[in-house]
Design a protein around this motif. Structure first.
Motif, PDB file in Angstrom:
ATOM      1  N   THR A 249       0.643  -1.047  -0.099  1.00 31.84           N
ATOM      2  CA  THR A 249      -0.078   0.008   0.013  1.00 31.84           C
ATOM      3  C   THR A 249       0.813   1.308  -0.085  1.00 31.84           C
ATOM      4  OG1 THR A 249      -1.512  -1.188   1.296  1.00 31.84           O
ATOM      5  CG2 THR A 249      -1.985   1.110   1.165  1.00 31.84           C
ATOM      6  N   ILE A 250       1.802   1.368   0.678  1.00 36.54           N
ATOM      7  CA  ILE A 250       2.992   2.435   0.700  1.00 36.54           C
ATOM      8  C   ILE A 250       3.340   2.590  -0.701  1.00 36.54           C
ATOM      9  CG2 ILE A 250       5.112   3.093   1.572  1.00 36.54           C
ATOM     10  CD1 ILE A 250       4.563   1.854   4.261  1.00 36.54           C
ATOM     11  N   SER A 251       3.611   1.735  -1.211  1.00 40.58           N
ATOM     12  CA  SER A 251       4.170   1.599  -2.728  1.00 40.58           C
ATOM     13  C   SER A 251       3.217   2.381  -3.714  1.00 40.58           C
ATOM     14  CB  SER A 251       4.772   0.501  -3.309  1.00 40.58           C
ATOM     15  OG  SER A 251       6.036   0.102  -2.594  1.00 40.58           O
ATOM     16  N   ALA A 252       2.126   1.735  -3.485  1.00 40.65           N
ATOM     17  CA  ALA A 252       0.916   2.540  -4.372  1.00 40.65           C
ATOM     18  C   ALA A 252       0.359   3.921  -4.122  1.00 40.65           C
ATOM     19  CB  ALA A 252      -0.359   1.453  -3.861  1.00 40.65           C
ATOM     20  N   TYR A 253       0.889   4.503  -2.854  1.00 35.37           N
ATOM     21  CA  TYR A 253       0.665   5.960  -2.676  1.00 35.37           C
ATOM     22  C   TYR A 253       2.044   6.762  -3.014  1.00 35.37           C
ATOM     23  CZ  TYR A 253      -3.660   5.490  -0.396  1.00 35.37           C
ATOM     24  OH  TYR A 253      -5.074   5.126  -0.425  1.00 35.37           O
ATOM     25  N   ASN A 254       2.943   6.149  -3.698  1.00 34.17           N
ATOM     26  CA  ASN A 254       3.980   6.890  -4.274  1.00 34.17           C
ATOM     27  C   ASN A 254       5.073   7.281  -3.317  1.00 34.17           C
ATOM     28  OD1 ASN A 254       5.595   8.035  -6.413  1.00 34.17           O
ATOM     29  ND2 ASN A 254       4.721  10.085  -6.164  1.00 34.17           N
ATOM     30  N   PHE A 255       5.153   6.419  -2.134  1.00 34.04           N
ATOM     31  CA  PHE A 255       6.360   6.598  -1.130  1.00 34.04           C
ATOM     32  C   PHE A 255       7.350   5.489  -1.350  1.00 34.04           C
ATOM     33  CE2 PHE A 255       2.775   8.652   1.063  1.00 34.04           C
ATOM     34  CZ  PHE A 255       3.379   9.741   1.725  1.00 34.04           C
ATOM     35  N   ARG A 281       9.884   1.788   7.459  1.00 35.35           N
ATOM     36  CA  ARG A 281       9.931   3.240   7.066  1.00 35.35           C
ATOM     37  C   ARG A 281       9.885   3.503   5.847  1.00 35.35           C
ATOM     38  NH1 ARG A 281      15.981   3.471   8.681  1.00 35.35           N
ATOM     39  NH2 ARG A 281      15.839   1.581   7.451  1.00 35.35           N
ATOM     40  N   PHE A 282       9.351   4.697   5.359  1.00 28.89           N
ATOM     41  CA  PHE A 282       9.002   5.201   3.881  1.00 28.89           C
ATOM     42  C   PHE A 282       8.874   6.598   4.018  1.00 28.89           C
ATOM     43  CE2 PHE A 282       5.217   4.545   6.405  1.00 28.89           C
ATOM     44  CZ  PHE A 282       4.131   5.830   6.085  1.00 28.89           C
ATOM     45  N   CYS A 283       8.946   7.096   2.734  1.00 29.87           N
ATOM     46  CA  CYS A 283       9.053   8.488   2.586  1.00 29.87           C
ATOM     47  C   CYS A 283       8.767   9.053   1.086  1.00 29.87           C
ATOM     48  CB  CYS A 283      10.582   9.172   2.777  1.00 29.87           C
ATOM     49  SG  CYS A 283      11.102  10.513   2.713  1.00 29.87           S
ATOM     50  N   ASN A 284       8.158  10.320   0.980  1.00 31.07           N
ATOM     51  CA  ASN A 284       7.970  10.987  -0.206  1.00 31.07           C
ATOM     52  C   ASN A 284       8.800  12.140  -0.245  1.00 31.07           C
ATOM     53  OD1 ASN A 284       7.010  13.050  -1.908  1.00 31.07           O
ATOM     54  ND2 ASN A 284       5.377  11.686  -2.473  1.00 31.07           N
ATOM     55  N   PHE A 285       9.788  12.364  -0.870  1.00 30.28           N
ATOM     56  CA  PHE A 285      10.859  12.938  -0.703  1.00 30.28           C
ATOM     57  C   PHE A 285      10.515  14.622  -0.902  1.00 30.28           C
ATOM     58  CE2 PHE A 285      13.457   9.366  -1.042  1.00 30.28           C
ATOM     59  CZ  PHE A 285      14.571   9.532  -0.183  1.00 30.28           C
ATOM     60  N   GLU A 344      -2.957  12.542   5.542  1.00 31.42           N
ATOM     61  CA  GLU A 344      -3.974  12.054   4.864  1.00 31.42           C
ATOM     62  C   GLU A 344      -3.627  10.604   4.318  1.00 31.42           C
ATOM     63  OE1 GLU A 344      -5.294  14.886   1.842  1.00 31.42           O
ATOM     64  OE2 GLU A 344      -6.389  16.036   3.405  1.00 31.42           O
ATOM     65  N   ALA A 345      -2.250  10.709   3.863  1.00 34.76           N
ATOM     66  CA  ALA A 345      -1.634   9.409   3.141  1.00 34.76           C
ATOM     67  C   ALA A 345      -1.559   8.475   4.200  1.00 34.76           C
ATOM     68  CB  ALA A 345      -0.459   9.810   2.427  1.00 34.76           C
ATOM     69  N   TYR A 346      -1.141   8.688   5.354  1.00 35.22           N
ATOM     70  CA  TYR A 346      -0.838   8.072   6.525  1.00 35.22           C
ATOM     71  C   TYR A 346      -2.266   6.965   6.861  1.00 35.22           C
ATOM     72  CZ  TYR A 346       3.362   8.625   9.170  1.00 35.22           C
ATOM     73  OH  TYR A 346       4.738   8.284   9.616  1.00 35.22           O
ATOM     74  N   GLU A 347      -3.408   8.186   6.969  1.00 38.41           N
ATOM     75  CA  GLU A 347      -4.608   7.398   7.162  1.00 38.41           C
ATOM     76  C   GLU A 347      -5.106   6.452   6.176  1.00 38.41           C
ATOM     77  OE1 GLU A 347      -7.389  10.890   8.036  1.00 38.41           O
ATOM     78  OE2 GLU A 347      -5.897  11.803   9.814  1.00 38.41           O
ATOM     79  N   GLU A 348      -5.081   6.861   4.942  1.00 37.73           N
ATOM     80  CA  GLU A 348      -5.593   5.963   3.967  1.00 37.73           C
ATOM     81  C   GLU A 348      -4.619   4.713   3.683  1.00 37.73           C
ATOM     82  OE1 GLU A 348      -5.280   8.384   0.373  1.00 37.73           O
ATOM     83  OE2 GLU A 348      -6.858   9.823   0.954  1.00 37.73           O
ATOM     84  N   ILE A 349      -3.279   4.869   3.997  1.00 36.12           N
ATOM     85  CA  ILE A 349      -2.593   3.553   4.068  1.00 36.12           C
ATOM     86  C   ILE A 349      -3.229   2.629   5.309  1.00 36.12           C
ATOM     87  CG2 ILE A 349      -0.323   2.334   4.310  1.00 36.12           C
ATOM     88  CD1 ILE A 349       0.812   5.143   2.972  1.00 36.12           C
ATOM     89  N   LEU A 350      -3.234   3.298   6.261  1.00 35.76           N
ATOM     90  CA  LEU A 350      -3.591   2.523   7.401  1.00 35.76           C
ATOM     91  C   LEU A 350      -5.109   2.019   7.397  1.00 35.76           C
ATOM     92  CD1 LEU A 350      -1.913   4.483  10.256  1.00 35.76           C
ATOM     93  CD2 LEU A 350      -1.499   1.927   9.814  1.00 35.76           C
ATOM     94  N   ASP A 351      -5.841   2.563   6.923  1.00 37.82           N
ATOM     95  CA  ASP A 351      -7.422   2.299   6.970  1.00 37.82           C
ATOM     96  C   ASP A 351      -7.349   1.236   5.623  1.00 37.82           C
ATOM     97  OD1 ASP A 351      -8.252   4.098   8.395  1.00 37.82           O
ATOM     98  OD2 ASP A 351      -9.009   5.588   7.006  1.00 37.82           O
TER      99      ASP A 351
END
Length: 355
Positions: A249-255, A281-285, A344-351
């Protein structure tokens, strides 16, 4: 008889003055030494040990120190600047604050009146004058012509010092109208702040002061967010499935993801580490850069992290920092906006993983 009594009294006063003089001198010297030590400990990192400035204002510059009343310095030390790099040193005692101010006064005496009477002017006219003469440095809306907290890399490189955000609650609470008027009239030699005494009339300067002060009166205290600093979710999947789902899911959100770390990694040998406790650990630079250039201290919780662990009962939990709540502690609207997308990305990933 009266003459004898007078001589005894006079001799006693002379003895008393000679006795107390070294004590008072010693006390004054101690206060100066203590002030220097306190300044070095709490202030020199930003303002330099000699007051020449750096990230912070060059306090020892004559035109600067003479424009700062003692009351302004004390309030600034105690209250700081909400949302800026200047922290509040409210842990210092009144005597310690006085000692720091006393040390700073070795650089120059105060030339601003202690008069706290509000200056009467036309704020509407002051706004027009401000836009013409002040906005290029202090911002169109008094916010300071810079990003975030005012550290070196977030200001215009052509400016050797950071123009203060004139709408900052901490600044406005500390600065008297007399100080504002003095600074506008006399400027600060050695900084980009020019003197306007020969450019503007006194009524025009009064109007600008009234416009700046009006910003203080219009400010409302931000609502207090009682949300927890961390968030915990229950996963419907088993541990390995949860880890895989989070990564995907993290990868799908461009992190971009970094190698996972076990919580106990480095605390015990690799064979003894609990493999059911992992930090992803993840990041969008781009988002990371936008946030850190506004407030470098937000780097303490970035890059993003989600901790996944399995309890003794076999339940799988996901824990992460409440980045929106954490960001609100800095009282910085620019930072809140920058963190909104990350939150918002955090919440969507976790949801997506847990629903």
């Amino acid at each position: 008889m009266h003459s004898l009594s007078y001589k005894k009294t006079l001799n006693y006063l002379i003895w008393l003055s000679l006795t107390l003089l070294p004590v008072l001198a010693s006390s004054s010297l101690y206060a100066q030494e203590n002030g220097a030590a306190l300044y070095k400990q709490h202030c020199s990192a930003c303002h330099s040990n000699t007051g020449e400035g750096g990230i912070g204002l060059p306090l020892a510059t004559p035109s600067v120190i003479e424009s700062l009343p003692d009351s302004y310095i004390k309030k600034t030390i105690i209250q700081g600047r909400p949302g800026r790099i200047m922290p509040a040193f409210d842990q210092l005692s009144a005597d310690e604050v006085d000692a720091i101010v006393g040390h700073m006064r070795l650089w120059g005496e105060q030339k601003v009146s202690n008069d706290t009477t509000p200056i009467k002017g036309n704020a509407l006219k002051g706004k027009a004058t401000y836009q013409q003469h002040c906005a290029s440095c202090h911002g169109q809306n008094l916010e300071g012509n810079t990003l975030g907290t005012g550290v070196t890399f977030s200001r215009d490189r052509s400016l050797p010092v950071m123009p203060p955000a004139l709408n900052n609650a901490g600044f406005l609470d500390a600065a008297s109208d007399a100080m504002l008027k003095y600074s506008i009239s006399h400027g600060r030699i050695g900084t980009p702040m020019p003197a306007f005494a020969d450019t503007l009339t006194e009524p025009q300067i009064n109007d600008v002061v009234s416009y700046i002060r009006a910003a203080h009166q219009q400010q409302a205290k931000p609502p207090v967010d009682e949300d927890a600093l961390s968030l915990m979710y229950d996963s419907p999947l088993d541990f390995d499935e949860t880890v895989d789902a989070v990564r995907s899911t993290i990868s799908a959100y461009n992190f971009r993801t970094f190698p996972d770390r076990y919580i106990e990694q480095g605390l015990t040998d690799e064979f003894s580490s609990n493999k059911k406790q992992v930090i992803i650990r993840f990041c969008n630079f781009k988002k990371l850069y936008d946030a850190i250039r506004i407030e470098p201290r937000i780097g303490t919780i970035l890059p993003c992290k989600i901790t996944i662990f399995e309890t003794e009962d076999g339940e799988v939990k996901l824990v992460t920092v409440n980045i929106k709540r954490y960001g609100s502690l800095f009282n910085n609207a620019q930072l809140d906006k920058a963190l909104e997308a990350i939150s918002e990305a955090y919440e969507e990933i976790l949801d997506e993983v847990t629903l």
